[in-house]
Scaffold this active site. Sequence first.
Site, short mmCIF file in Angstrom:
data_model
loop_
_atom_site.label_atom_id
_atom_site.label_comp_id
_atom_site.label_asym_id
_atom_site.label_seq_id
_atom_site.Cartn_x
_atom_site.Cartn_y
_atom_site.Cartn_z
N ASP A 72 -8.59 18.30 20.07
CA ASP A 72 -7.38 17.73 19.46
C ASP A 72 -7.57 17.74 17.95
O ASP A 72 -8.69 17.83 17.44
CB ASP A 72 -7.16 16.29 19.95
CG ASP A 72 -5.86 15.70 19.41
OD1 ASP A 72 -4.92 16.47 19.13
OD2 ASP A 72 -5.78 14.47 19.25
N SER A 73 -6.46 17.60 17.24
CA SER A 73 -6.54 17.49 15.78
C SER A 73 -7.22 16.19 15.38
O SER A 73 -7.80 16.09 14.30
CB SER A 73 -5.13 17.55 15.19
OG SER A 73 -4.34 16.54 15.77
N TYR A 119 -2.12 17.87 12.04
CA TYR A 119 -1.66 19.25 12.22
C TYR A 119 -0.13 19.29 12.22
O TYR A 119 0.48 20.29 11.90
CB TYR A 119 -2.14 19.80 13.56
CG TYR A 119 -3.57 20.29 13.62
CD1 TYR A 119 -4.53 19.88 12.69
CD2 TYR A 119 -3.97 21.16 14.62
CE1 TYR A 119 -5.84 20.32 12.78
CE2 TYR A 119 -5.27 21.61 14.72
CZ TYR A 119 -6.21 21.19 13.80
OH TYR A 119 -7.50 21.64 13.90
N CYS A 172 -4.06 18.82 22.11
CA CYS A 172 -3.12 18.60 21.01
C CYS A 172 -1.81 19.33 21.29
O CYS A 172 -1.81 20.55 21.50
CB CYS A 172 -3.78 19.14 19.73
SG CYS A 172 -2.77 19.02 18.28
N GLU A 190 -2.44 5.60 14.54
CA GLU A 190 -3.77 5.73 13.89
C GLU A 190 -4.19 4.41 13.24
O GLU A 190 -5.36 4.08 13.17
CB GLU A 190 -3.71 6.81 12.80
CG GLU A 190 -3.56 8.22 13.33
CD GLU A 190 -4.89 8.87 13.64
OE1 GLU A 190 -5.86 8.64 12.91
OE2 GLU A 190 -4.95 9.60 14.65
N CYS A 250 3.33 14.30 22.26
CA CYS A 250 2.32 14.13 21.22
C CYS A 250 1.20 13.27 21.81
O CYS A 250 1.48 12.29 22.52
CB CYS A 250 2.93 13.44 20.01
SG CYS A 250 1.72 12.99 18.74
N HIS A 276 -0.59 11.04 20.67
CA HIS A 276 -0.66 9.63 20.27
C HIS A 276 0.33 8.75 21.02
O HIS A 276 0.12 7.55 21.13
CB HIS A 276 -0.38 9.50 18.78
CG HIS A 276 -1.50 9.96 17.92
ND1 HIS A 276 -1.99 11.25 17.97
CD2 HIS A 276 -2.24 9.31 16.99
CE1 HIS A 276 -2.98 11.37 17.10
NE2 HIS A 276 -3.15 10.21 16.49
N1 DGL Z 1 -2.48 15.82 18.08
C1 DGL Z 1 -1.17 15.97 17.51
C2 DGL Z 1 -0.17 16.30 18.64
O1 DGL Z 1 -0.40 16.02 19.81
C3 DGL Z 1 -0.72 14.72 16.77
C4 DGL Z 1 -1.51 14.46 15.49
C5 DGL Z 1 -1.34 15.55 14.44
O2 DGL Z 1 -0.23 15.71 13.88
O3 DGL Z 1 -2.32 16.24 14.17
O4 DGL Z 1 0.86 16.86 18.36
#
Ligand code: DGL
Length: 272
Positions: free
Chosen positions: A11-12, A43, A75, A152, A190, A192
């Site tokens: 993941d990012s 990301y 991600c 976050e 997403c 999160h």
């Molecule tokens: N992991 C990213 C997603 O699921 C969210 C966080 C980011 O923007 O890097 O889209």
Amino acid sequence: MNKTPAIGVFDSGFGGLTVLRALLSHIPSARYAFLGDTARLPYGSKSRRTIARYAAESAQFLVREQGAEFLVIACNTASALALDAIQDAVPVPVLGVIEPGAASARAASQSGDVLVIATDATVQSHAYATACRSQGLRALEKACPLLVPLVEEGWTQHPVTAEVFRIYLDELLHQAAAEGMSPDTLVLGCTHYPLLRPMIEKAVPAGMRVIDSAEATAEAAAKLFHPHESVERSPAAQISCFATDSVEKFERLGSRFLERPVGHVELIDLGG
Ligand code: DGL
């Protein structure tokens, strides 16, 4: 496929630990290496080219340095914009979160109209709309860029986050009505957003189903591994976590995403 595979999860940031959490309950016997590219997060506000480069480098770390035999791209943004680049960069099977999320929406929706909330980059790629269309669904997508920083920050039950989500949802429902849609399903596109699920479920119209692509992805991965093996008889998983920055924050907040202590997180350098 091996019964105790080495699975790389990428993941990012550490939001993808929600996908690892789901994987642990579906494939508890695997050896997991999780990489959060926290130095280059988010990301979701970056271009396809940059996301593809970052994601390919991260995937190569998991395969070359950690021996991953299978990759789960936890991600949504990397799955939406860089799945091809990742597949080109590594010689192992790669599973993203978009297709399983869309398949799950198909199973949930009666009306055939679904809403998707995600990052800017994911929405601009229309990856969810395309995947939903191939399932016979109409999807309306909306970027909710303020939600990632709020999660976050750990504000998963904060009134500010609830208000921000309510505003996004109102806009989305108005747009859906203006387009003559009757959405009955909301896809959390997403990593999160599953942490906001209790808040989201309270806010959506009565009867609307909330779909978590983390759960759907873990189910898809489990079908590839040991579809007939009983979960109860499996040995415990081994988990190694890596991050490109913010190791302390990862250790502190990551347990919320994983719902268990993440343990020691190793700092690695993937370059700029
Ligand atoms: N992991 C990213 C997603 O699921 C969210 C966080 C980011 O923007 O890097 O889209």
